[in-house]
Every structure is written in C-alpha cells, then in structure tokens.
Design a protein around this motif. Sequence first.
Motif, short mmCIF file in Angstrom:
data_model
loop_
_atom_site.label_atom_id
_atom_site.label_comp_id
_atom_site.label_asym_id
_atom_site.label_seq_id
_atom_site.Cartn_x
_atom_site.Cartn_y
_atom_site.Cartn_z
N SER A 144 0.83 -1.21 0.00
CA SER A 144 0.00 0.00 0.00
C SER A 144 0.86 1.25 0.00
N ALA A 145 1.92 1.25 0.82
CA ALA A 145 2.83 2.39 0.86
C ALA A 145 3.52 2.58 -0.48
N PHE A 146 3.95 1.47 -1.08
CA PHE A 146 4.59 1.53 -2.40
C PHE A 146 3.62 2.06 -3.45
N ASN A 147 2.39 1.56 -3.42
CA ASN A 147 1.36 1.99 -4.38
C ASN A 147 1.12 3.50 -4.29
N GLN A 148 1.03 4.02 -3.09
CA GLN A 148 0.80 5.45 -2.91
C GLN A 148 1.97 6.28 -3.40
N ASN A 149 3.18 5.78 -3.23
CA ASN A 149 4.37 6.54 -3.63
C ASN A 149 4.53 6.63 -5.14
N ILE A 150 4.06 5.64 -5.87
CA ILE A 150 4.25 5.65 -7.32
C ILE A 150 3.09 6.31 -8.07
N LEU A 177 -7.67 -11.76 -14.98
CA LEU A 177 -8.68 -10.79 -15.39
C LEU A 177 -9.66 -10.49 -14.25
N THR A 178 -10.03 -11.52 -13.51
CA THR A 178 -10.94 -11.32 -12.38
C THR A 178 -10.31 -10.44 -11.33
N ALA A 179 -9.03 -10.65 -11.04
CA ALA A 179 -8.32 -9.83 -10.05
C ALA A 179 -8.24 -8.37 -10.50
N LEU A 180 -8.00 -8.15 -11.78
CA LEU A 180 -7.95 -6.78 -12.31
C LEU A 180 -9.30 -6.09 -12.15
N ILE A 181 -10.36 -6.79 -12.49
CA ILE A 181 -11.70 -6.22 -12.37
C ILE A 181 -12.06 -6.00 -10.91
N PHE A 182 -11.70 -6.95 -10.06
CA PHE A 182 -11.95 -6.85 -8.62
C PHE A 182 -11.32 -5.59 -8.06
N SER A 183 -10.08 -5.33 -8.42
CA SER A 183 -9.38 -4.15 -7.89
C SER A 183 -9.93 -2.87 -8.50
N ALA A 184 -10.20 -2.90 -9.81
CA ALA A 184 -10.66 -1.68 -10.49
C ALA A 184 -12.04 -1.24 -10.00
N LEU A 185 -12.93 -2.19 -9.72
CA LEU A 185 -14.29 -1.84 -9.32
C LEU A 185 -14.38 -1.25 -7.92
N HIS A 186 -13.30 -1.29 -7.17
CA HIS A 186 -13.30 -0.61 -5.87
C HIS A 186 -13.06 0.90 -6.02
N PHE A 187 -12.57 1.31 -7.19
CA PHE A 187 -12.35 2.73 -7.49
C PHE A 187 -11.49 3.43 -6.43
N GLN A 188 -10.51 2.68 -5.91
CA GLN A 188 -9.53 3.24 -4.97
C GLN A 188 -8.15 2.90 -5.51
N PHE A 189 -7.64 3.77 -6.38
CA PHE A 189 -6.45 3.46 -7.16
C PHE A 189 -5.16 3.58 -6.34
N PRO A 238 -2.04 -3.67 -4.09
CA PRO A 238 -2.31 -4.71 -3.07
C PRO A 238 -3.67 -5.37 -3.24
N ARG A 239 -4.67 -4.60 -3.69
CA ARG A 239 -5.99 -5.20 -3.89
C ARG A 239 -5.98 -6.15 -5.08
N PHE A 240 -5.21 -5.82 -6.12
CA PHE A 240 -5.07 -6.72 -7.27
C PHE A 240 -4.40 -8.03 -6.86
N LEU A 241 -3.32 -7.93 -6.07
CA LEU A 241 -2.64 -9.14 -5.60
C LEU A 241 -3.52 -9.94 -4.66
N LEU A 242 -4.32 -9.25 -3.84
CA LEU A 242 -5.28 -9.95 -3.00
C LEU A 242 -6.30 -10.70 -3.87
N GLY A 243 -6.71 -10.07 -4.97
CA GLY A 243 -7.63 -10.74 -5.89
C GLY A 243 -7.03 -11.99 -6.50
N LEU A 244 -5.72 -11.93 -6.85
CA LEU A 244 -5.03 -13.12 -7.35
C LEU A 244 -5.01 -14.23 -6.30
N TYR A 245 -4.70 -13.84 -5.09
CA TYR A 245 -4.66 -14.80 -3.98
C TYR A 245 -6.01 -15.48 -3.79
N LEU A 246 -7.08 -14.70 -3.77
CA LEU A 246 -8.43 -15.26 -3.59
C LEU A 246 -8.82 -16.12 -4.79
N GLY A 247 -8.41 -15.68 -5.98
CA GLY A 247 -8.74 -16.45 -7.18
C GLY A 247 -8.09 -17.82 -7.19
#
Length: 306
Positions: free
Chosen positions: A113-119, A193-205, A210-219
């Motif tokens: 999350s910290a890395f995501n915010q910095n980039i 693809l599901t993980a990408l959509i999962f992260s994108a639909l939260h609209f918190q870029f 981390p949300r995309f990787l969480l989606g991969l983990y759950l998938g």
Amino acid sequence: MRLKEKPYWLQLIVLALFMLGGMLVFSSLGTLLVTLIYHTPNMMESADPVTAIRITQTLTTIGTFLVPALLFAYCQDRRWFGYNAADRIPKQSMVNMVLILSVTLLPVVGVLSAFNQNIMPQEGAVAEFMRDLEEAANHILEVVTSQRSSWDLISNILVFAVLAGICEEFFFQGALQPLLMNWTRNPHVGILLTALIFSALHFQFYGFIPRFLLGLYLGYLFYWSRSLWLPILAHVLHNALSILVDFTLQGRGIDTDSMQFTDMRGSLPTAAACALISAMAIVYLWRIYRDDTANGQTNIQRPTNE
C-alpha cells in the motif's frame, strides 16, 4: 435453455446487467429506508450518519454482488449453489494455511500500500480525479470507524468484513471467475482478469496493487480448493483483522491515516519475514492442489449432511 449454453459474451452481459440492476434497486431501497427513518436521503445529514451508512452499505453490497451472483448461478444450471462451488467445503489442511496467511499477509499488504501510494501521480487532472475518489471513500470509512464502542467494532466487522467478504466472493470468484476461465480456456488468464476487475471496481487506485494481488490470492484459493468457502474465509479474515488493527491503534490515540507502514505494523525485516512465510504457505497450498489432482482427487468435500 440454460445460460451456460449461450455464448460467453452474452453471459458476461447478463451478469453485468444483473449487477447494475441489483445495485440500482438495492441502493435505492437503502436511500428510501434512510429517508423513512431519518427524514433525509443524505446519509451524512441524518441524525445518526454511522447507522445510515451501515444500512445503505448493507443493502448496496447485497444488491450489487450477492443477488446478481446467485441469479447468475441459477440461470447456469438451475441451482443456487452449484456453479459457484458453494455446495462444497475445502480440505482442512487448506483452511489451516489460510488461517496462517490471514496474519502474515497483513504486513505485506501494508508495504504494498505504501509503495502503491508513492508511485501514483501527484499532479494533474488524473491525479486529482483519483484523489477525489480516494478521499470520498476514506471519508465514509472514517465516519464509521471513528466510533469507539465494542458494538461499533462488531457492527463494522459484520458489515465491512463478513458481509462484504461473502457477497464479493460470490460475485467475483463464484460467478465472474468461472465465466472468464471458461471463456479464455485458461484458468490463469481468468484469475488474472478477475483480479484486475476486482481491484478496479473498488475505485480506490491508491490501493490498486495490493488489492489486485489480493484478488489473485483469492482467485487461486478458489481454483485450488474448488470451493467458494476458502476464499470467503480468507476475505473475511483479512478485512476483519484490518478493521481490528485499525480499531486498536486508534484506541491508543495513533493516527493511522498519517502513519507510515514502519510506524504501524513493524519494520521492513518483519514484513520480509512475513512475506517469506506467506510464500511458503501459498506453495504448500499449491502442492496440496497438485498432489490431489495427480491422484485424481477432486480436492473437495461435500457437506456431510447432504
């Protein structure tokens, strides 16, 4: 004719229409209920904005994710809990690994999350747009989590962890992921693809990675266990522990919004150790799936009371 006999693009359109329709109907019901109780459709202007938010969030989550997913599953094979593998329970060894991962992944998510915010871009129209979306979502969450009673903690866990985890998993892993896996004829592409959509639909870029990787983990939990209840368990535990950590830190007077990861959840070496343990647990999950597949086992169990 059942929906599974239709083209995949048509199935995706049906699922999207179910989602949009459910979101409109149930969010409207939430607004109507808040208006009847508090005499205003605006949650933040009501006499009890926290309860108003929880009411609206509960109905919107059910209507946007759970109802469309169940309708989609029923249209597939005339069963509510067949297509989504919700009629099966995972192996105990996999459950044990998820219990470990629910703890070890938290520091890893903090670093990401910290890395995501910095980039993320800091200036320009795109940055301003993403920042506005982030601030709107955070403001609502701050209002809800600002309450300090035990009842508020339990309510937040029920709404934002248990309910959100169940509903979102029914939609993303139980409905969307099988569709995309079948359509692409590649489970890994479908999970991606599901993980990408999962992260994108939260609209918190600012938390997209981390949300995309969480989606991969759950998938992969769904794919390896062939049971919807394993990713549901992982999702619920992740959200619940995050809420509990935030509640505990704020109770000690620590401002979690302005903190760096190293202030909140330990040092980077600790995060690295947690990442190593998490990787070992995930490899162990994969090996269970691989061995059971090689032995011709389904790697699933149906409830004993069937």
